[in-house]
Motif scaffolding. Structure first.
Motif, short mmCIF file in Angstrom:
data_model
loop_
_atom_site.label_atom_id
_atom_site.label_comp_id
_atom_site.label_asym_id
_atom_site.label_seq_id
_atom_site.Cartn_x
_atom_site.Cartn_y
_atom_site.Cartn_z
N THR A 185 0.82 -1.21 0.00
CA THR A 185 0.00 0.00 0.00
C THR A 185 0.86 1.26 0.00
OG1 THR A 185 -0.10 -0.18 2.42
CG2 THR A 185 -1.94 -1.10 1.16
N ASN A 186 2.10 1.16 0.44
CA ASN A 186 2.95 2.34 0.49
C ASN A 186 3.86 2.43 -0.74
OD1 ASN A 186 2.03 3.27 3.03
ND2 ASN A 186 3.24 1.67 4.05
N SER A 187 3.63 1.61 -1.73
CA SER A 187 4.47 1.62 -2.89
C SER A 187 3.64 1.82 -4.13
CB SER A 187 5.20 0.32 -2.92
OG SER A 187 5.45 -0.36 -3.56
N SER A 188 4.31 2.31 -5.17
CA SER A 188 3.64 2.55 -6.45
C SER A 188 4.46 1.87 -7.54
CB SER A 188 3.54 4.06 -6.71
OG SER A 188 3.01 4.31 -7.99
N TYR A 189 3.98 0.76 -8.02
CA TYR A 189 4.73 0.01 -9.02
C TYR A 189 3.75 -0.59 -10.05
CZ TYR A 189 3.22 -4.34 -6.74
OH TYR A 189 2.47 -5.35 -6.22
N THR A 190 4.33 -1.03 -11.18
CA THR A 190 3.56 -1.68 -12.24
C THR A 190 4.36 -2.86 -12.76
OG1 THR A 190 2.62 0.45 -12.90
CG2 THR A 190 2.42 -1.36 -14.46
N VAL A 191 3.70 -4.02 -12.87
CA VAL A 191 4.33 -5.23 -13.40
C VAL A 191 3.77 -5.51 -14.79
CG1 VAL A 191 4.67 -7.71 -13.11
CG2 VAL A 191 4.69 -6.22 -11.10
N ASN A 192 4.67 -5.67 -15.77
CA ASN A 192 4.29 -6.07 -17.13
C ASN A 192 4.65 -7.54 -17.30
OD1 ASN A 192 4.06 -6.52 -19.94
ND2 ASN A 192 4.43 -4.35 -20.36
#
Length: 297
Positions: A185-192
């Motif tokens: 919840t404290n992180s902002s990431y995206t997995v492709n």
């Protein structure tokens, strides 16, 4: 009517030309019917040639077609490396140990004499070889600064079909979107999952940990060893301290130069240079005088 007669005449001429060149008379040629055979690497594959019945007068050939044509079965014998890892079952070939280099198109050609002439039939078989992924190559930075954009990469070049990728942090799977995981919840990431990238838009210290990636397809999966990434704050206090130290060093050097000038260290040096040049001039004058005096005598 005239057009039909002309067409028939051309067919007759073509038939006589074939006979004159010494070829066998062909009664019928079947259009190849494509069939796809899928096999897993290092397992068995059966390339079936769908011909009604094998006779003693039938002649069979198997060829692998592509940029070039190579014989697989010719003159009643398997060719190349197929001798040791394949066998014939009637008109079909059973490959005991399929490799990825075996993938491609194969053509089965069966010819047999009939009352009406030589009959030729063909079958096309496409062999697809499925390959499990190898250990993927994982790029994980050892350190990162908080608030920056960081991208982790994972790639496999062996798998067929192309694998999908999954990232793990400290052994826990990361979902495709950080908002879907309660642990992030404290992180902002995206997995492709297609390209294998894990991107942090604004990385934080909570993202520090050990990261590993898994490549998976319908045949199998492999995972790369975990790598540690440490996220640190930008040390503003240390930067300020370094700037202060540099400023103090410059100030001390400037004060030293001013002190030396006030004490006359630089002026004494110039006075010494003037005295030395004056003494040289005096010596030269005395020598000139002695020389003149001796000349008069």
């Amino acid at each position: 009517m005239a057009r039909w007669s002309r067409h028939r005449l051309l067919l007759l001429l073509l038939r006589y030309l074939v006979v004159a060149l010494g070829y066998h008379k062909v009664y019928g040629v079947s259009a190849p019917k494509d069939q796809v055979v899928t096999a897993i690497e290092y397992q068995e594959a059966l390339l079936a040639c769908k011909y009604p019945k094998k006779t003693l007068s039938s002649r069979l050939e198997w060829k692998k077609v592509g940029r070039s044509v190579s014989f697989v079965y010719y003159q009643q014998a398997l060719q190349g490396d197929f001798k040791d890892r394949a066998e014939m079952i009637d008109f079909s070939i059973r490959i005991k140990n399929v490799t990825r280099s075996d993938a491609g198109q194969y053509r089965c050609e069966v010819s047999a004499p009939t009352e009406q002439g030589q009959n030729l039939e063909e079958d096309m078989v496409t062999l697809e070889v499925l390959v499990a992924p190898a250990v993927p190559s994982c790029e994980v930075p050892s350190s990162a600064l908080r608030g920056t954009v960081v991208e982790l990469r994972c790639q496999d070049k062996e798998g067929n079909p192309a694998p999908e990728y999954t990232w793990f942090k400290d052994g826990v799977r990361l979902l495709g979107n950080s908002k879907l995981g309660s642990q992030s919840t404290n992180s902002s990431y995206t997995v492709n999952s297609k390209s294998g990238t894990l991107q942090f838009n604004t990385i934080s210290q909570l993202d520090s940990g050990e990261y590993s990636c898994e490549a998976r397809n319908s045949v199998g999966y492999r995972r790369c060893p975990g790598k540690r990434m440490q996220v640190d704050d930008l040390n503003i206090g240390g930067i300020i301290a370094a700037v202060v130290v540099v400023a103090l060093v410059i100030s001390i050097c400037g004060l030293g130069v001013c002190y030396a000038q006030r004490k006359g260290y630089f002026s004494k040096e110039s006075t010494f240079q003037k005295n030395s040049s004056a003494s040289k001039a005096t010596t030269m004058s005395e020598n000139d005088f002695k020389h003149t005096k001796s000349f008069i005598i």
